[in-house]
Design a protein around this motif. Structure first.
Motif, PDB file in Angstrom:
ATOM      1  N   TYR A   1       0.702  -1.074  -0.046  1.00 45.59           N
ATOM      2  CA  TYR A   1      -0.001  -0.321   0.085  1.00 45.59           C
ATOM      3  C   TYR A   1       0.960   1.184  -0.121  1.00 45.59           C
ATOM      4  O   TYR A   1       2.370   0.968  -0.286  1.00 45.59           O
ATOM      5  CB  TYR A   1      -0.860   0.183   1.133  1.00 45.59           C
ATOM      6  CG  TYR A   1      -1.634  -1.155   1.382  1.00 45.59           C
ATOM      7  CD1 TYR A   1      -2.711  -1.597   0.546  1.00 45.59           C
ATOM      8  CD2 TYR A   1      -1.052  -2.466   2.285  1.00 45.59           C
ATOM      9  CE1 TYR A   1      -3.353  -2.729   0.788  1.00 45.59           C
ATOM     10  CE2 TYR A   1      -1.628  -3.526   2.386  1.00 45.59           C
ATOM     11  CZ  TYR A   1      -2.840  -3.830   1.602  1.00 45.59           C
ATOM     12  OH  TYR A   1      -3.595  -5.061   1.675  1.00 45.59           O
ATOM     13  N   SER A   2       0.409   2.294   0.368  1.00 45.35           N
ATOM     14  CA  SER A   2       1.261   3.475   0.435  1.00 45.35           C
ATOM     15  C   SER A   2       2.473   3.366   1.050  1.00 45.35           C
ATOM     16  O   SER A   2       3.564   3.694   0.793  1.00 45.35           O
ATOM     17  CB  SER A   2       0.529   4.846   0.548  1.00 45.35           C
ATOM     18  OG  SER A   2      -0.461   4.246   1.729  1.00 45.35           O
ATOM     19  N   ARG A   3       2.337   2.879   2.554  1.00 52.05           N
ATOM     20  CA  ARG A   3       3.473   2.665   3.286  1.00 52.05           C
ATOM     21  C   ARG A   3       3.405   1.584   4.003  1.00 52.05           C
ATOM     22  O   ARG A   3       4.584   0.929   4.394  1.00 52.05           O
ATOM     23  CB  ARG A   3       3.370   3.900   4.381  1.00 52.05           C
ATOM     24  CG  ARG A   3       4.097   5.014   4.018  1.00 52.05           C
ATOM     25  CD  ARG A   3       3.986   6.393   5.081  1.00 52.05           C
ATOM     26  NE  ARG A   3       2.909   6.164   6.080  1.00 52.05           N
ATOM     27  CZ  ARG A   3       1.780   6.682   6.057  1.00 52.05           C
ATOM     28  NH1 ARG A   3       1.181   7.397   4.819  1.00 52.05           N
ATOM     29  NH2 ARG A   3       0.790   6.454   6.690  1.00 52.05           N
ATOM     30  N   ARG A   4       2.356   0.758   3.906  1.00 50.66           N
ATOM     31  CA  ARG A   4       2.236  -0.555   4.566  1.00 50.66           C
ATOM     32  C   ARG A   4       2.284  -1.852   3.623  1.00 50.66           C
ATOM     33  O   ARG A   4       2.245  -1.509   2.450  1.00 50.66           O
ATOM     34  CB  ARG A   4       1.237  -0.609   5.391  1.00 50.66           C
ATOM     35  CG  ARG A   4       1.150   0.421   6.550  1.00 50.66           C
ATOM     36  CD  ARG A   4      -0.069   0.483   7.492  1.00 50.66           C
ATOM     37  NE  ARG A   4      -0.066  -0.611   8.137  1.00 50.66           N
ATOM     38  CZ  ARG A   4      -1.010  -1.412   8.016  1.00 50.66           C
ATOM     39  NH1 ARG A   4      -1.700  -1.780   7.079  1.00 50.66           N
ATOM     40  NH2 ARG A   4      -0.915  -2.658   8.807  1.00 50.66           N
ATOM     41  N   MET A   5       2.429  -2.955   4.277  1.00 54.58           N
ATOM     42  CA  MET A   5       2.599  -4.213   3.440  1.00 54.58           C
ATOM     43  C   MET A   5       1.756  -5.132   3.940  1.00 54.58           C
ATOM     44  O   MET A   5       1.541  -5.153   5.278  1.00 54.58           O
ATOM     45  CB  MET A   5       4.244  -4.540   3.359  1.00 54.58           C
ATOM     46  CG  MET A   5       4.942  -3.777   2.165  1.00 54.58           C
ATOM     47  SD  MET A   5       6.397  -3.420   2.563  1.00 54.58           S
ATOM     48  CE  MET A   5       6.380  -1.823   3.131  1.00 54.58           C
ATOM     49  N   ARG A   6       1.435  -6.224   3.143  1.00 49.60           N
ATOM     50  CA  ARG A   6       1.063  -7.458   3.701  1.00 49.60           C
ATOM     51  C   ARG A   6       2.065  -8.552   3.483  1.00 49.60           C
ATOM     52  O   ARG A   6       2.616  -8.760   2.304  1.00 49.60           O
ATOM     53  CB  ARG A   6      -0.299  -7.606   2.936  1.00 49.60           C
ATOM     54  CG  ARG A   6      -1.242  -8.720   3.413  1.00 49.60           C
ATOM     55  CD  ARG A   6      -2.262  -8.101   4.288  1.00 49.60           C
ATOM     56  NE  ARG A   6      -2.886  -9.250   5.159  1.00 49.60           N
ATOM     57  CZ  ARG A   6      -3.375  -9.145   6.319  1.00 49.60           C
ATOM     58  NH1 ARG A   6      -3.162  -7.771   6.957  1.00 49.60           N
ATOM     59  NH2 ARG A   6      -4.030  -9.913   6.883  1.00 49.60           N
ATOM     60  N   LEU A   7       1.978  -9.358   4.412  1.00 53.42           N
ATOM     61  CA  LEU A   7       3.129 -10.276   4.311  1.00 53.42           C
ATOM     62  C   LEU A   7       2.338 -11.876   4.381  1.00 53.42           C
ATOM     63  O   LEU A   7       1.290 -11.942   5.364  1.00 53.42           O
ATOM     64  CB  LEU A   7       3.974 -10.309   5.595  1.00 53.42           C
ATOM     65  CG  LEU A   7       4.933  -9.197   5.964  1.00 53.42           C
ATOM     66  CD1 LEU A   7       5.737  -9.207   6.904  1.00 53.42           C
ATOM     67  CD2 LEU A   7       5.729  -9.013   4.306  1.00 53.42           C
ATOM     68  N   ARG A   8       3.006 -12.726   3.864  1.00 55.59           N
ATOM     69  CA  ARG A   8       2.487 -14.122   4.059  1.00 55.59           C
ATOM     70  C   ARG A   8       3.648 -14.696   4.696  1.00 55.59           C
ATOM     71  O   ARG A   8       4.732 -14.933   4.223  1.00 55.59           O
ATOM     72  CB  ARG A   8       1.958 -14.984   2.874  1.00 55.59           C
ATOM     73  CG  ARG A   8       1.611 -16.342   3.107  1.00 55.59           C
ATOM     74  CD  ARG A   8       1.169 -17.053   2.008  1.00 55.59           C
ATOM     75  NE  ARG A   8       0.349 -16.503   0.919  1.00 55.59           N
ATOM     76  CZ  ARG A   8       0.589 -16.430  -0.276  1.00 55.59           C
ATOM     77  NH1 ARG A   8       1.621 -16.549  -0.736  1.00 55.59           N
ATOM     78  NH2 ARG A   8      -0.626 -15.687  -0.879  1.00 55.59           N
ATOM     79  N   LEU A   9       3.466 -15.440   6.042  1.00 52.61           N
ATOM     80  CA  LEU A   9       4.474 -15.860   6.651  1.00 52.61           C
ATOM     81  C   LEU A   9       4.805 -17.364   6.316  1.00 52.61           C
ATOM     82  O   LEU A   9       3.778 -17.944   5.626  1.00 52.61           O
ATOM     83  CB  LEU A   9       4.151 -15.989   8.204  1.00 52.61           C
ATOM     84  CG  LEU A   9       3.665 -14.659   8.646  1.00 52.61           C
ATOM     85  CD1 LEU A   9       3.294 -14.876  10.509  1.00 52.61           C
ATOM     86  CD2 LEU A   9       5.171 -13.622   8.869  1.00 52.61           C
ATOM     87  N   ALA A  10       5.755 -17.804   6.714  1.00 50.92           N
ATOM     88  CA  ALA A  10       6.171 -19.521   6.212  1.00 50.92           C
ATOM     89  C   ALA A  10       4.820 -20.334   6.776  1.00 50.92           C
ATOM     90  O   ALA A  10       4.458 -21.233   6.120  1.00 50.92           O
ATOM     91  CB  ALA A  10       7.375 -19.802   7.001  1.00 50.92           C
TER      92      ALA A  10
END
Ligand SMILES: Nc1nc2c(ncn2[C@@H]2O[C@H](COP(=O)(O)OP(=O)(O)O)[C@@H](O)[C@H]2O)c(=O)[nH]1
Ligand SMILES: [Mg+2]
Ligand SMILES: [Zn+2]
Length: 309
Positions: free
Chosen positions: A21-30
Motif C-alpha cells: 500500500y502507500s506505506r504498509r505491506m501485507r506479508l504471508r508468513l511461512a
C-alpha cells in the motif's frame, strides 16, 4: 536493532510480500498466516514478491520488516525522475498478452520477449480474443514462429474462458506477471484467472487498519492450480526498457544460437561475410520479421547508449 526493547523475546520469521500500500505491506508468513507489516527505516523499499525477514511488534498487530532478501530478479521501469523504479521482484514468468483486436504489434511482443530473456524469466505468449476468429479459417503465422523457437504460446478467450485453464496450468508453482498493449484484454484475463480471490485482498486491506480507501500499489494473487499473479496498474502499463547494446543480442534466442557459427566473433549480423544469422534468414530458418525486430532493437539500444534518446 532493538525496535521496542523486547527484541530478545521476539521471533524472526521469513515472509513473502504479497501486497504493498502507500506505506504498509501485507506479508504471508511461512506458516501461511497473513499479517500487516511496515518496514524499518525509510532506506529500504519492499515490493511484491520480495522475501523478507520480519518480526512481530509487541502491542501492535503489525509486523516489522527488518531485512529484504537478495532478489533473483526485478521488474523495473524508469520513473518520472529518471530513476529506476522496481515494480516487482522474484518473478518466474512474464505473460505477454496480444490479441486479435487491436492488431498485434509484433515488434512490441519481441521487446517484451527481450525483457523476459534479460530478466531470466519464462516468457509465455498469450493470444487473446480467439472467440473473434471462430468460424474463420485463420492461422496466425507469427504464433507459429514463436512456437518454432521454443516459446510457449497459449491461444485463449477471456470472454468465453477457452484456453484460460492452460494459463493456470503453465503457472503451477510459479509467480507470473501479465503485460501487453492497452486493449488486448489484460484486465479481463486477470479477472477470469482470479475469479473471486481479488475481493479477499480488498477485505484484507480494510482489516489491516489502513482503511477502506487505501490504494493498493500492487498485490500477489493466488491462483487455482498453485500459481500466482502479481498485479498492479504500474505493472500492467509496464513498457519494456532496453539499456545497452548487449540486451539486443540476448533478447533473440534464435539469433544468439545462430551467431555461434558466424565467422567473426564480433559479427553484428548486418553485412559481414560468413554471417550465420544472415544465412539463416536467407534459408528461412530464421524469421525475416524477427530479424527486422532484432535490427530495430540494436538500432534503438545504440541510440540509447550514445545518449541520443
Ligand atoms: N471478444 C472478446 N473481447 C474481449 C476479450 N477479452 C477482452 N475483451 C474486450 O476487450 C476490451 C479491452 O479489454 P481490457 O481487459 O480492458 O484490456 P486491457 O486494456 O488490456 O486491460 C474490453 O472491451 C473487453 O471486453 C475476449 O477474449 N474476447
Ligand atoms: Mg486494463
Ligand atoms: Zn553474424
Amino acid at each position: 536493532m532493538p525496535a521496542c526493547g523486547h527484541t530478545s523475546l521476539m521471533t524472526e520469521d521469513t515472509a513473502t510480500v504479497i501486497a504493498t500500500y502507500s506505506r504498509r505491506m501485507r506479508l504471508r508468513l511461512a506458516t501461511g498466516e497473513e499479517v500487516g507489516a511496515r518496514i524499518k527505516g525509510k532506506r529500504i523499499k519492499a515490493v511484491c514478491g520480495d522475501l523478507v525477514t520480519a518480526t512481530p511488534i509487541v502491542s501492535e498487530v503489525d509486523w516489522l520488516i527488518t531485512e529484504i532478501g537478495e532478489r533473483r530478479n526485478e521488474l523495473t521501469r524508469p520513473n518520472t525522475c529518471g530513476q529506476t523504479e522496481v515494480l516487482a521482484a522474484n518473478v518466474d514468468a512474464l505473460i505477454i498478452v496480444a490479441s486479435v483486436v487491436p492488431l498485434p504489434d509484433w515488434y512490441i511482443v519481441d521487446r517484451y520477449l527481450c525483457a523476459a530473456e534479460i530478466m531470466g524469466v519464462l516468457p509465455i505468449i498469450v493470444f487473446n480474443k480467439i472467440d473473434l476468429l471462430e468460424g474463420h479459417d485463420i492461422e496466425i503465422g507469427e504464433l507459429q514462429e514463436y512456437r518454432d523457437i521454443g516459446i510457449p504460446v497459449i491461444e485463449c478467450s477471456a470472454e468465453t474462458g477457452k484456453g484460460t485453464s492452460d494459463i493456470l496450468t503453465s503457472l503451477a508453482g510459479q509467480c507470473g506477471i501479465v503485460v501487453g498493449q492497452s486493449g488486448v484484454g489484460k484486465s479481463s484475463l486477470i479477472n477470469q484467472l482470479v475469479g473471486g480471490s481479488e475481493q479477499r485482498i480488498g477485505s484484507i486491506s480494510t482489516k489491516s487498519g489502513e482503511g477502506r480507501h487505501t490504494t493498493v500499489n500492487s498485490v500477489m494473487i493466488s491462483l487455482q492450480g498453485g500459481g500466482s499473479l502479481i498485479d498492479s496498474p504500474g505493472v500492467r502499463d509496464y513498457a519494456p526498457a532496453l539499456s545497452d547494446v548487449t540486451d539486443a543480442a540476448v533478447g533473440f534466442r534464435e539469433i544468439v544460437a545462430a551467431a555461434q557459427l558466424c565467422r567473426f566473433a564480433n559479427c553484428r549480423h548486418l553485412r559481414e561475410p560468413g554471417c550465420a544469422v544472415k544465412e539463416g534468414v536467407d534459408n528461412d530458418s530464421i524469421s525475416y520479421r524477427r530479424y527486422e525486430s532484432f535490427k530495430r532493437v540494436v538500432n534503438l539500444t545504440e541510440k540509447l547508449s550514445a545518449g541520443k534518446y
